[in-house]
Scaffold this active site. Structure first.
Site, short mmCIF file in Angstrom:
data_model
loop_
_atom_site.label_atom_id
_atom_site.label_comp_id
_atom_site.label_asym_id
_atom_site.label_seq_id
_atom_site.Cartn_x
_atom_site.Cartn_y
_atom_site.Cartn_z
N GLY A 1 0.82 -1.21 0.00
CA GLY A 1 0.00 0.00 0.00
C GLY A 1 0.85 1.25 0.00
O GLY A 1 2.06 1.19 -0.27
N ASN A 2 0.24 2.38 0.28
CA ASN A 2 0.99 3.63 0.36
C ASN A 2 0.38 4.48 1.47
O ASN A 2 -0.62 4.11 2.08
CB ASN A 2 1.00 4.34 -0.99
CG ASN A 2 -0.41 4.70 -1.44
OD1 ASN A 2 -1.06 5.55 -0.84
ND2 ASN A 2 -0.90 4.00 -2.48
#
Ligand code: C5P
Length: 396
Positions: free
Chosen positions: A205-206
């Site tokens: 993810g980020n």
């Protein structure tokens, strides 16, 4: 947007008067100067000291106090906005008839500020032809009526008549002051950060929280747009009035965007979309016992949604991309943005710097907006809400 406003909150006498306290508090915390005008009946439900402490100003009720300052008209004349919450059936009838037998009636009659009413009453009273006619009269005069909501009423009954949540009263009230320059426009916003599954329990993810994207959706809705938000794993709530479609991965986002894009006049791609996804998603949890000391993940490129939307967009659509870059110096950041807008082919690119301590999950942002030619068309810094409005100023 709006700066510090002089807001008059009229409180009339209903059980929901206790919710007026939360309306006043939200307006004060948003930085506005709040003056409460309560009816005698309202003060039988909430005490003056509470209203004064929360509003941080004296509370007025009596028409015959402060006559030397011509208070019966002064409060209304000074107001930028008047919100009556709760507005009982009786107070709605009085306002519709233009009666001025108390301070609230005088204040409203003496004011040319936008008027927002949050009705609260039992369903029978709300549906009574007298109330229906009064509401129609007020709407025809441009008064904003927010709610009522359907739900549990004071007794054991449920139905239409509940005062809407204080935060929704405040957003409707502030929206009444906002120029409706996106009325009739359909805006599609993507927000948050995608997650690409590795196995049933893990993802890549980020750090995008979705704050800027949600701020754009909220700002567009407050300017009259019909807003659809493609929400990728948001860390922030989305207020009512925005159509929210939840997505998880870049693939989900691409499918949802493909379904929604034709309806949109403006597409704003604020989400941080993964450029790569795992080549295979493991059916079961990847175990260190079988992977050993070193685990190699193979990633494959995701299709670039923004590029394909830009390439196939109609001439009457505007597509806006975002770019979060880590280049430390301004010239290099700008160069990266110019390269990106040219490659992606979007009408505008909103560029900001991100880093370990910059850009993510913080309330403020600092952006430069480029057009397709790479020219700077706008710079903005401040709260994500104010940056959102500056971006929309450009698009509207
Ligand atoms: O190339 P980069 O990821 O920096 O581009 C950011 C912009 O492109 C954002 O507007 C983002 O929503 C969009 N994007 C996309 N599809 C991808 C990657 C990014 O639409 N696969």
């Amino acid at each position: 947007m709006t700066g510090r406003l002089n807001v008059v909150v009229g409180v009339s006498g209903g059980i929901a008067a206790y919710k007026a306290v939360a309306v006043i508090r939200a307006l004060v915390l948003a930085g506005h100067d709040v003056h409460v005008v309560a009816t005698e009946a309202a003060l039988r439900f909430v005490g003056k000291p509470t209203l004064e402490a929360i509003s941080r100003n004296p509370v007025h009720t009596d028409l015959y106090e402060g006559v030397a300052q011509v208070r019966h008209v002064a409060i209304g004349q000074a107001a930028d906005l008047i919100v009556v919450a709760p507005a009982t059936a009786h107070s709605i009838a009085k306002i519709a008839a233009g009666l001025a037998d108390d301070l609230l009636g005088n204040t409203i009659l003496a004011s040319s500020a936008p008027l927002v009413l949050a009705p609260a009453m039992h369903t029978e009273m709300w549906q009574n032809p007298a109330t229906v006619a009064n509401i129609a009269t007020l709407r025809a005069r441009g008064v904003t009526i927010v709610g009522p909501a359907i739900g549990q009423l004071t007794g054991s009954d449920t139905g239409a008549g509940r005062m809407v949540d204080p935060d929704d009263v405040v957003s409707a009230a502030l929206a009444a002051l906002t120029v409706q320059d996106l009325a009739g426009r359909r805006v599609l916003v993507t927000a948050g950060g995608t997650r690409e599954a590795l196995d049933p329990v893990r993802f890549i993810g980020n750090r995008s929280s979705g704050r800027q994207g949600v701020a754009l959706a909220v700002a567009a809705a407050s300017r009259g747009a019909e807003v659809t938000l493609l929400a990728a794993n948001l860390e922030v709530p989305v207020p009512t009035g925005i159509t929210r479609i939840d997505v998880v991965s870049a693939g989900d986002l691409a499918s949802a965007a493909a379904l929604e894009v034709n309806r949109a006049d403006i597409v704003i791609m604020a989400a941080a979309v993964a450029d790569y996804r795992p080549a295979v998603i493991a059916e079961a949890k990847i175990k260190k016992e079988s992977a050993g000391e070193r685990l190699t993940l193979e990633l494959v490129r995701n299709p670039d949604i923004l590029s394909s939307l830009s390439a196939s967009k109609r001439a009457d659509q505007i597509v806006v991309g975002f770019a979060a870059e880590t280049e430390p110096d301004d010239a290099a950041l700008l160069e990266a943005g110019r390269g990106k807008v040219a490659r992606k082919g979007c009408d505008y690119l909103v560029l900001n710097r991100v880093g370990w301590a910059e850009g993510f999950s913080v309330p403020d942002n600092d952006v430069v907006m480029l057009d397709l030619a790479g020219d700077i068309v706008m710079r903005a810094s401040g709260s994500k809400a104010s940056v959102a409005h500056r971006i929309l100023d450009r698009l509207a």
